[in-house]
Scaffold this active site. Structure first.
Site, PDB file in Angstrom:
ATOM      1  N   GLU A 121       0.852  -1.202   0.000  1.00  0.00           N
ATOM      2  CA  GLU A 121       0.000   0.000   0.000  1.00  0.00           C
ATOM      3  C   GLU A 121       0.876   1.236   0.000  1.00  0.00           C
ATOM      4  OE1 GLU A 121      -2.122  -0.345   3.660  1.00  0.00           O
ATOM      5  OE2 GLU A 121      -3.240  -2.092   2.974  1.00  0.00           O
ATOM      6  N   LYS A 123       2.211   4.582   1.596  1.00  0.00           N
ATOM      7  CA  LYS A 123       2.280   5.066   2.978  1.00  0.00           C
ATOM      8  C   LYS A 123       1.777   6.503   2.974  1.00  0.00           C
ATOM      9  CE  LYS A 123       5.238   5.396   7.021  1.00  0.00           C
ATOM     10  NZ  LYS A 123       5.006   6.800   7.315  1.00  0.00           N
ATOM     11  N   ASP A 125       0.667  10.118   3.984  1.00  0.00           N
ATOM     12  CA  ASP A 125       1.281  11.059   4.906  1.00  0.00           C
ATOM     13  C   ASP A 125       0.211  11.995   5.461  1.00  0.00           C
ATOM     14  OD1 ASP A 125       3.317  12.127   6.293  1.00  0.00           O
ATOM     15  OD2 ASP A 125       4.214  13.214   4.625  1.00  0.00           O
ATOM     16  N   TYR A 235      -7.135   1.538   6.288  1.00  0.00           N
ATOM     17  CA  TYR A 235      -6.318   0.449   5.770  1.00  0.00           C
ATOM     18  C   TYR A 235      -6.148  -0.728   6.714  1.00  0.00           C
ATOM     19  CZ  TYR A 235      -3.072   3.474   8.258  1.00  0.00           C
ATOM     20  OH  TYR A 235      -2.499   4.280   9.195  1.00  0.00           O
ATOM     21  N   LYS A 323      10.663   3.740   2.653  1.00  0.00           N
ATOM     22  CA  LYS A 323      10.383   5.148   2.392  1.00  0.00           C
ATOM     23  C   LYS A 323      11.085   5.637   1.133  1.00  0.00           C
ATOM     24  CE  LYS A 323      10.443   7.634   5.925  1.00  0.00           C
ATOM     25  NZ  LYS A 323       9.913   8.520   6.920  1.00  0.00           N
ATOM     26  N   CYS A 416      22.918  43.345  17.670  1.00  0.00           N
ATOM     27  CA  CYS A 416      21.623  42.968  17.094  1.00  0.00           C
ATOM     28  C   CYS A 416      21.378  43.794  15.833  1.00  0.00           C
ATOM     29  CB  CYS A 416      20.520  43.226  18.116  1.00  0.00           C
ATOM     30  SG  CYS A 416      18.866  42.991  17.448  1.00  0.00           S
ATOM     31  N   CYS A 419      18.189  46.263  16.787  1.00  0.00           N
ATOM     32  CA  CYS A 419      18.204  47.324  17.806  1.00  0.00           C
ATOM     33  C   CYS A 419      19.624  47.733  18.196  1.00  0.00           C
ATOM     34  CB  CYS A 419      17.416  46.892  19.031  1.00  0.00           C
ATOM     35  SG  CYS A 419      18.244  45.592  19.968  1.00  0.00           S
ATOM     36  N   CYS A 432      20.081  38.416  21.532  1.00  0.00           N
ATOM     37  CA  CYS A 432      19.949  39.846  21.785  1.00  0.00           C
ATOM     38  C   CYS A 432      19.241  40.011  23.132  1.00  0.00           C
ATOM     39  CB  CYS A 432      19.120  40.505  20.680  1.00  0.00           C
ATOM     40  SG  CYS A 432      18.538  42.156  21.137  1.00  0.00           S
ATOM     41  N   CYS A 438      13.741  45.749  21.819  1.00  0.00           N
ATOM     42  CA  CYS A 438      14.061  45.347  20.451  1.00  0.00           C
ATOM     43  C   CYS A 438      12.751  45.147  19.680  1.00  0.00           C
ATOM     44  CB  CYS A 438      14.867  44.050  20.483  1.00  0.00           C
ATOM     45  SG  CYS A 438      15.296  43.446  18.849  1.00  0.00           S
TER      46      CYS A 438
HETATM   47  S1  IVH Z   1      -0.023   0.044   8.611  1.00  0.00           S
HETATM   48  C1  IVH Z   1       1.013  -1.937  12.541  1.00  0.00           C
HETATM   49  N1  IVH Z   1      -0.524   1.167   6.338  1.00  0.00           N
HETATM   50  O1  IVH Z   1       2.332   5.300   8.867  1.00  0.00           O
HETATM   51  C2  IVH Z   1       0.952  -1.393  11.184  1.00  0.00           C
HETATM   52  N2  IVH Z   1       0.266   2.536   8.125  1.00  0.00           N
HETATM   53  O2  IVH Z   1       4.312   4.372  11.627  1.00  0.00           O
HETATM   54  C3  IVH Z   1       0.039  -0.251  11.183  1.00  0.00           C
HETATM   55  N3  IVH Z   1       0.454   4.898   7.564  1.00  0.00           N
HETATM   56  O3  IVH Z   1       1.371   6.752  11.546  1.00  0.00           O
HETATM   57  C4  IVH Z   1       0.332   0.707  10.163  1.00  0.00           C
HETATM   58  N4  IVH Z   1      -0.241   4.717   5.487  1.00  0.00           N
HETATM   59  O4  IVH Z   1      -0.682   5.901  10.390  1.00  0.00           O
HETATM   60  C5  IVH Z   1      -0.098   1.357   7.596  1.00  0.00           C
HETATM   61  N5  IVH Z   1      -1.055   2.046   4.269  1.00  0.00           N
HETATM   62  C6  IVH Z   1      -0.627   2.225   5.521  1.00  0.00           C
HETATM   63  C7  IVH Z   1      -0.263   3.488   6.030  1.00  0.00           C
HETATM   64  C8  IVH Z   1       0.185   3.596   7.341  1.00  0.00           C
HETATM   65  C9  IVH Z   1       0.196   5.542   6.425  1.00  0.00           C
HETATM   66  C10 IVH Z   1       0.990   5.565   8.756  1.00  0.00           C
HETATM   67  C11 IVH Z   1       0.422   5.155  10.068  1.00  0.00           C
HETATM   68  C12 IVH Z   1       1.522   5.465  11.032  1.00  0.00           C
HETATM   69  C13 IVH Z   1       2.731   5.423  10.192  1.00  0.00           C
HETATM   70  C14 IVH Z   1       3.547   4.205  10.533  1.00  0.00           C
END
Ligand code: IVH
Length: 681
Positions: A121, A123, A125, A235, A323, A416, A419, A432, A438
């Site tokens: 999947e 990841k 953000d 997920y 990552k 500074c 000032c 400062c 200031c």
């Molecule tokens: S699985 C135990 N799947 O990434 C496994 N996490 O430290 C549970 N995150 O803050 C996580 N996308 O919220 C999983 N497709 C995904 C994810 C995901 C984002 C985040 C999760 C956590 C961080 C992992």
């Protein structure tokens, strides 16, 4: 007529039920399937009809009614809520070799001849969240917090259109209890619009979509959350009663059938090459997506195999995140200058030829302090490689080409720049001392006073604060309350309307929330979490102001250094006079009921190796949300933040089974508690 359900005419009950079913169906078609069957106006009509009936017959109100998405009245604070099952983190790495090693471990654990099947999947953000459904109805939504317990943000999550308030049951019945994990996102395009609107109103922009999503779900007034465009992708099934799945794939299928959106491009594969290809494909598509991802997640699909592998106290052994390398670009330092912040710290700043890094235009980067500047030997005209740490904070990584006629090395100033007071060194920092004379420090205090974490005064951003001070309208913080619409109208960018809006916004802070008021004063060491602890322990501003060091040290989460900073602040005559001047303008911080604080213990962080910002910056940021820091690793350490070339402390952490975070993960953790790295130097 008394308002109990049996007194309500049967046809009304029936109509309400029909309206709810229809509204749910249309909302699903609109948000999840993008194939609406009715127009927005028709939807609004049905919605208003339901609202009217619920208003007329209050006993018909129900937490899972579609009308409950518009936001509930503000709450005083969030409750701390325990998760149904712990929200573990993920082991993560940027190196594909680490995945190869992970795969070897998995193969060893599964035994010879068994081929692991991985589910892949993106990841996401965003902000991690747990959703709990009881008998099919959404009853709780909880932020990650420390993994065991987090903040109850149910009202806010209800406002997200794609979150089912009640599970769909047309394909699959609702279990008695269901706990899910997902990610709240703000799409990049919505984020850009949102920030543009903030900028127009001179409101502090958010640093990233993640930041903005996390900030939006931590609003005490859920109507604010309702006004933001958010989505939630689910997920993981954390816990479920009465059913069980053999594989994650089956779980994800059920999640979909219950009416949630799931991440796109989920795949199952069986070879290392397929995993790496998936990673590479997502990385190259990264800039085309409308949401931020920072890698891919690789998990064993087979749930029995997962159980066999188990988890450490903080991450499962059956999953890891691979990552992406941080986004880097090359640009030129056009100028280096020194900025003076509200605490008097002189920070060298590089002004860069603007360059787009992952969708965000970067034109300045903090160089933190004179040591950092000397170490990297950055000079005006140099061509440099920059990146966004944690994909948020711009930083200069290294010089890649010197300018032909190289400028002189940059020297820290003796006085500074604002000032002209003589500055003094404090460790690697330069300060400062002219706190009250200031103008840069005053501007910084005004901006901080009105900032989002403090009193959140809309329209009091950098530009306005600068004008107010430069024109001599505000010579100390308290005078903000004396500013009149007539004075503002003369300033650039103000009209009659915006002038009176700002004056009203300032006046509206005369009865501030106690925690926000504490943050607004800019007391050293007092960030979101410490302010909350103080407010909940003492109840009134007066009590906090007169607290002794002993009383403060006795509080969990407040160490000797913080206690001293707090008492020193109030003991300083000029601080006291400045605070009195604010109170004399009729400002009355609200009192709150004193409770035994049930804040989750955020634990002690240890930083090691080369992290992208000076260690003191990272440590201060963690302390300001109520965490502790230490220089050495022990069993009691909550987590170690390991940068490049981390050595013995990292090894010790691994040996003791202490959680190890990379710097990006640390930023996520920090933001989950309302902190940020910006502004901490
Ligand atoms: S699985 C135990 N799947 O990434 C496994 N996490 O430290 C549970 N995150 O803050 C996580 N996308 O919220 C999983 N497709 C995904 C994810 C995901 C984002 C985040 C999760 C956590 C961080 C992992």
């Amino acid at each position: 007529m008394t308002d109990t359900t049996h007194d309500i005419p049967a046809e009304v009950l029936e109509e309400v039920e029909t309206l709810r079913v229809e509204l749910r169906r249309h909302s699903y078609l609109y948000y999840h399937e993008a194939r609406p069957e009715i127009s927005d106006t028709e939807y609004d009509e049905l919605f208003r009809r339901l609202q009217a009936l619920e208003r007329h017959y209050p006993s018909l109100e129900s937490p899972d009614s579609p009308t409950k998405r518009v936001g509930a009245p503000p709450q005083a604070r969030f409750q701390t809520v325990e998760h149904v099952a712990p929200l573990l983190s993920l082991d993560s790495s940027e190196k594909s070799e680490d995945f190869v090693r992970f795969d070897e471990r998995v193969r060893r654990a599964l035994g010879e001849g068994v081929t692991p099947r991985y589910i892949l999947e993106p990841k996401l953000d965003g902000a991690s969240i747990e959703l709990v459904y009881e008998e099919g109805v959404l009853t709780r939504a909880v932020t990650r917090g420390n993994g065991q317990e987090g903040e109850g943000v149910t009202e806010n999550i209800r406002t997200i259109s794609t979150v089912p308030l009640r599970l769909r049951t047309d394909v699959r019945p609702a279990p008695a209890l269901l706990s899910l994990r997902g990610e709240v996102l703000m799409y990049i395009s919505d984020f850009a619009d949102f920030n543009a609107r903030l900028a127009e109103a001179d409101i502090e922009p958010y640093a990233s979509p993640r930041n903005s999503a996390a900030g939006s779900i931590r609003q005490l007034d859920s109507r604010v959350t309702a006004s933001r465009k958010l989505d939630l992708l689910v997920y993981d099934v954390l816990a479920v009663d009465g059913t069980s799945f053999d594989s994650d794939t089956a779980g994800v299928e059920a999640i979909r059938e219950w009416g949630f959106s799931v991440p796109e491009r989920i795949q199952t594969v069986t070879t290392v090459d397929e995993v790496l290809a998936y990673h590479a494909a997502f990385e190259s598509d990264r800039d085309e997506l409308d949401y931020e991802i920072d890698g891919v997640v690789i998990k064993l699909d087979d749930l029995a195999a997962r159980r066999a592998m188990g988890a450490t106290s903080h991450h499962p052994r059956w999953a890891m995140a691979l990552k992406f390398a941080p986004r880097q670009e090359v640009t030129v330092i056009e100028k280096i200058d020194i900025q003076v912040g509200r605490t008097g710290v002189l920070t060298p700043v590089a002004w860069l030829r603007p360059v787009v890094v992952g969708g965000v235009t970067v034109s300045r980067a903090s160089l933190h302090n004179r040591e950092e500047l000397r170490r990297k030997d950055l000079r005006e005209g140099d061509t440099v490689r920059i990146q966004r740490a944690g994909d948020v904070i711009p930083q200069v990584v290294e010089v890649i080409k010197h300018h032909d006629e190289r400028a002189e090395p940059f020297e820290m100033l003796d006085r500074c720049p604002v000032c002209d007071t003589e500055v003094y060194p404090d460790g690697p920092r330069t300060i400062c001392p002219n706190r009250f004379g200031c103008s840069a420090q005053l501007k910084g205090r005004i901006i901080h006073f009105g900032s989002r974490a403090a009193l959140d005064i809309e329209g009091l951003g950098d530009e306005t604060a600068n004008l107010l001070v430069d024109r001599g309208m505000v010579t100390q913080l308290a005078e903000l309350f004396d500013v009149t619409p007539d004075q503002l109208v003369d300033l650039e960018g103000f009209g009659e309307k915006s002038a009176s809006v700002l004056v009203d916004a300032i006046a509206a802070t005369r009865t501030p929330d106690l925690r926000r008021f504490l943050i607004a004063l800019g007391i050293p060491e007092v960030g979101v979490t410490v302010a909350r602890t103080l407010a909940e322990r003492f109840g009134s501003f007066h009590a906090i102001r007169s607290a002794t060091i002993d009383e403060l040290v006795a509080i969990d989460g407040i160490g000797p250094r913080m206690s001293e900073a707090i008492t020193d602040f109030f003991a300083d005559e000029r601080n006291a006079a400045a605070v009195d001047a604010v109170l004399a303008r009729g400002v009355e911080p609200q009192t709150i009921e004193v409770t035994a604080s049930d804040l989750p213990d955020l634990g002690t962080a240890v930083f090691t190796g080369a992290i992208p910002v000076p260690r003191v910056v990272a440590e201060t940021a963690w302390q300001s949300v109520g965490g502790r820091t230490s220089g050495s690793v022990s069993k009691k350490t909550a987590f170690v933040v390991a940068g490049d070339k981390a050595g013995s402390k990292l090894a010790k952490a691994q040996k003791l089974g202490v959680e190890v975070l990379d710097f990006d993960q640390f930023i996520v953790r920090l933001e989950e508690h309302g902190g940020s790295l910006e502004g901490s130097d």
